[in-house]
Design a protein around this motif. Sequence first.
Motif, PDB file in Angstrom:
ATOM      1  N   LEU A 111      44.819  71.776  47.989  1.00  0.00           N
ATOM      2  CA  LEU A 111      44.406  72.627  49.098  1.00  0.00           C
ATOM      3  C   LEU A 111      45.015  74.020  49.000  1.00  0.00           C
ATOM      4  O   LEU A 111      44.398  75.007  49.395  1.00  0.00           O
ATOM      5  N   LEU A 112      46.230  74.110  48.455  1.00  0.00           N
ATOM      6  CA  LEU A 112      46.930  75.387  48.358  1.00  0.00           C
ATOM      7  C   LEU A 112      47.211  75.737  46.900  1.00  0.00           C
ATOM      8  O   LEU A 112      48.275  76.263  46.563  1.00  0.00           O
ATOM      9  N   ALA A 113      46.256  75.480  46.020  1.00  0.00           N
ATOM     10  CA  ALA A 113      46.465  75.672  44.583  1.00  0.00           C
ATOM     11  C   ALA A 113      46.884  77.103  44.251  1.00  0.00           C
ATOM     12  O   ALA A 113      47.766  77.319  43.412  1.00  0.00           O
ATOM     13  N   ALA A 114      46.292  78.089  44.903  1.00  0.00           N
ATOM     14  CA  ALA A 114      46.619  79.483  44.588  1.00  0.00           C
ATOM     15  C   ALA A 114      48.046  79.832  44.996  1.00  0.00           C
ATOM     16  O   ALA A 114      48.640  80.762  44.446  1.00  0.00           O
ATOM     17  N   GLU A 115      48.611  79.096  45.943  1.00  0.00           N
ATOM     18  CA  GLU A 115      49.961  79.386  46.439  1.00  0.00           C
ATOM     19  C   GLU A 115      51.042  78.601  45.704  1.00  0.00           C
ATOM     20  O   GLU A 115      52.237  78.858  45.894  1.00  0.00           O
ATOM     21  N   PHE A 116      50.616  77.637  44.884  1.00  0.00           N
ATOM     22  CA  PHE A 116      51.554  76.840  44.089  1.00  0.00           C
ATOM     23  C   PHE A 116      51.086  76.857  42.633  1.00  0.00           C
ATOM     24  O   PHE A 116      50.556  75.871  42.125  1.00  0.00           O
ATOM     25  N   GLU A 205      45.265  64.246  51.111  1.00  0.00           N
ATOM     26  CA  GLU A 205      45.786  64.325  49.738  1.00  0.00           C
ATOM     27  C   GLU A 205      45.925  65.789  49.326  1.00  0.00           C
ATOM     28  O   GLU A 205      45.395  66.242  48.321  1.00  0.00           O
ATOM     29  N   VAL A 206      46.695  66.562  50.111  1.00  0.00           N
ATOM     30  CA  VAL A 206      46.577  68.014  50.098  1.00  0.00           C
ATOM     31  C   VAL A 206      47.023  68.679  48.804  1.00  0.00           C
ATOM     32  O   VAL A 206      46.525  69.761  48.472  1.00  0.00           O
ATOM     33  N   CYS A 207      47.957  68.100  48.051  1.00  0.00           N
ATOM     34  CA  CYS A 207      48.358  68.769  46.802  1.00  0.00           C
ATOM     35  C   CYS A 207      47.510  68.308  45.624  1.00  0.00           C
ATOM     36  O   CYS A 207      47.733  68.726  44.491  1.00  0.00           O
ATOM     37  N   GLY A 208      46.530  67.433  45.887  1.00  0.00           N
ATOM     38  CA  GLY A 208      45.613  66.979  44.841  1.00  0.00           C
ATOM     39  C   GLY A 208      45.945  65.621  44.286  1.00  0.00           C
ATOM     40  O   GLY A 208      45.136  65.033  43.558  1.00  0.00           O
ATOM     41  N   THR A 209      47.131  65.094  44.595  1.00  0.00           N
ATOM     42  CA  THR A 209      47.519  63.758  44.157  1.00  0.00           C
ATOM     43  C   THR A 209      48.236  63.048  45.287  1.00  0.00           C
ATOM     44  O   THR A 209      48.937  63.683  46.091  1.00  0.00           O
ATOM     45  N   GLY A 210      48.060  61.715  45.341  1.00  0.00           N
ATOM     46  CA  GLY A 210      48.884  60.896  46.220  1.00  0.00           C
ATOM     47  C   GLY A 210      50.071  60.414  45.417  1.00  0.00           C
ATOM     48  O   GLY A 210      50.586  61.112  44.545  1.00  0.00           O
ATOM     49  N   ILE A 211      50.538  59.210  45.706  1.00  0.00           N
ATOM     50  CA  ILE A 211      51.530  58.580  44.838  1.00  0.00           C
ATOM     51  C   ILE A 211      50.740  57.787  43.811  1.00  0.00           C
ATOM     52  O   ILE A 211      50.330  56.645  44.038  1.00  0.00           O
ATOM     53  N   GLU A 212      50.460  58.443  42.677  1.00  0.00           N
ATOM     54  CA  GLU A 212      49.604  57.886  41.634  1.00  0.00           C
ATOM     55  C   GLU A 212      50.368  56.792  40.887  1.00  0.00           C
ATOM     56  O   GLU A 212      51.500  57.022  40.447  1.00  0.00           O
ATOM     57  N   ALA A 213      49.752  55.622  40.711  1.00  0.00           N
ATOM     58  CA  ALA A 213      50.489  54.509  40.122  1.00  0.00           C
ATOM     59  C   ALA A 213      49.553  53.562  39.385  1.00  0.00           C
ATOM     60  O   ALA A 213      48.452  53.279  39.860  1.00  0.00           O
ATOM     61  N   PRO A 214      49.994  53.051  38.233  1.00  0.00           N
ATOM     62  CA  PRO A 214      49.219  51.984  37.587  1.00  0.00           C
ATOM     63  C   PRO A 214      49.321  50.712  38.428  1.00  0.00           C
ATOM     64  O   PRO A 214      50.376  50.405  38.987  1.00  0.00           O
ATOM     65  N   TYR A 286      55.338  70.373  49.676  1.00  0.00           N
ATOM     66  CA  TYR A 286      53.901  70.254  49.396  1.00  0.00           C
ATOM     67  C   TYR A 286      53.568  68.843  48.928  1.00  0.00           C
ATOM     68  O   TYR A 286      52.604  68.216  49.398  1.00  0.00           O
ATOM     69  N   MET A 287      54.385  68.299  48.025  1.00  0.00           N
ATOM     70  CA  MET A 287      54.139  66.938  47.538  1.00  0.00           C
ATOM     71  C   MET A 287      54.337  65.904  48.638  1.00  0.00           C
ATOM     72  O   MET A 287      53.571  64.942  48.742  1.00  0.00           O
ATOM     73  N   LEU A 288      55.360  66.094  49.482  1.00  0.00           N
ATOM     74  CA  LEU A 288      55.565  65.139  50.576  1.00  0.00           C
ATOM     75  C   LEU A 288      54.399  65.185  51.553  1.00  0.00           C
ATOM     76  O   LEU A 288      53.973  64.143  52.060  1.00  0.00           O
ATOM     77  N   CYS A 289      53.862  66.367  51.813  1.00  0.00           N
ATOM     78  CA  CYS A 289      52.677  66.461  52.675  1.00  0.00           C
ATOM     79  C   CYS A 289      51.526  65.649  52.102  1.00  0.00           C
ATOM     80  O   CYS A 289      50.785  64.986  52.836  1.00  0.00           O
ATOM     81  N   SER A 290      51.352  65.687  50.771  1.00  0.00           N
ATOM     82  CA  SER A 290      50.256  64.959  50.145  1.00  0.00           C
ATOM     83  C   SER A 290      50.449  63.455  50.253  1.00  0.00           C
ATOM     84  O   SER A 290      49.482  62.697  50.353  1.00  0.00           O
TER      85      SER A 290
END
Length: 327
Positions: A111-116, A205-214, A286-290
């Motif tokens: 969501l905030l790719a340009a700012e991060f 999922e605002v930073c583009g990833t959740g807690i990604e896991a196999p 940012y990651m915690l928000c996601s």
Amino acid sequence: MSEEISDVDYRIGADDAVHSVWDNGLEPVVTVEPGDVVRFECRDSTNGQLGPGSTAADVAALNVDPIHPLTGPVAVEGAEPGDVLAVELLEFEHEGWGQTLVLPGEMELGLLAAEFPEPASHVWELEDGVARFVDGIEVPIDPFPGVIGVAPAEDGAHSTFPPRSVGGNLDVKHLTAGSTLYLPVAVEDALFSVGDCHAAQGDGEVCGTGIEAPMTVTCRFDVRSEPTIEQPRFETTGPFTPSGRDEPAYGTTGVGEDLMEAARAAVRQQIDHLATERGLDRAEAYMLCSAAVDLKVSEAVNAPNWVVSAYLPEGIFPEALRRPTRG
């Protein structure tokens, strides 16, 4: 809670049946009957490029082409266009770790790719029902598949990034164990695939990833001819908050003429709060928000402005970092 599964009819390993596009021309790895239980082994969203020891430098070198590796497709005997495939989600098993990523800004994911613009990552330890962040912060885990769906009617290869009327990258965090997803069937035998599993995720999922896991995902299938549906539907018992319980939350709002801009404003303010009052650096915030902040459309009827709110649950913080509540 996950259902204890003793009878599994088919087990499908990711090494045998991984693909990274939707394509109704893919050969099914197996054909199952309605009522069968299938266990899918799913790689993490980077297709194994990252692991528990990965760093931000590894994120910068990530190849996005194989992102969203899906396990499948599985043909379901008797499913015809116009039918509904009912997918009962029975059980999820993680492997003890997950990762949240901020991809380089030029990838324009988030969501905030340009700012991060700089890549970042956090590797979470998954244990005792929680995912561990920095400073003693713990996010309860409630696994679900980020991408789940059936093949589209249109021929050829289609990206897994956008969600579709036949499912796909839905990122509905309430598709947890015990839920049932209903998918409109577009091609003969449905051709079902699943992947991109998350241990937890905030709505948005605002930073583009959740807690990604196999993970492994165990499903039971059914085919229904009535009623017909045009887009996915589901039944779920939640959890409907990031912590799985009603509790105090700290909210920020975004107000504007565009819902996306309102969402960005709400998240920016939540990041400001986490940085100034909870001691996180901005990439961590940012990651915690996601992973743990829910976006909600609070108001969409009072033109010309709409309101999006971002909810941060107090329960994820150790006592020393919680805000006092009013009695």
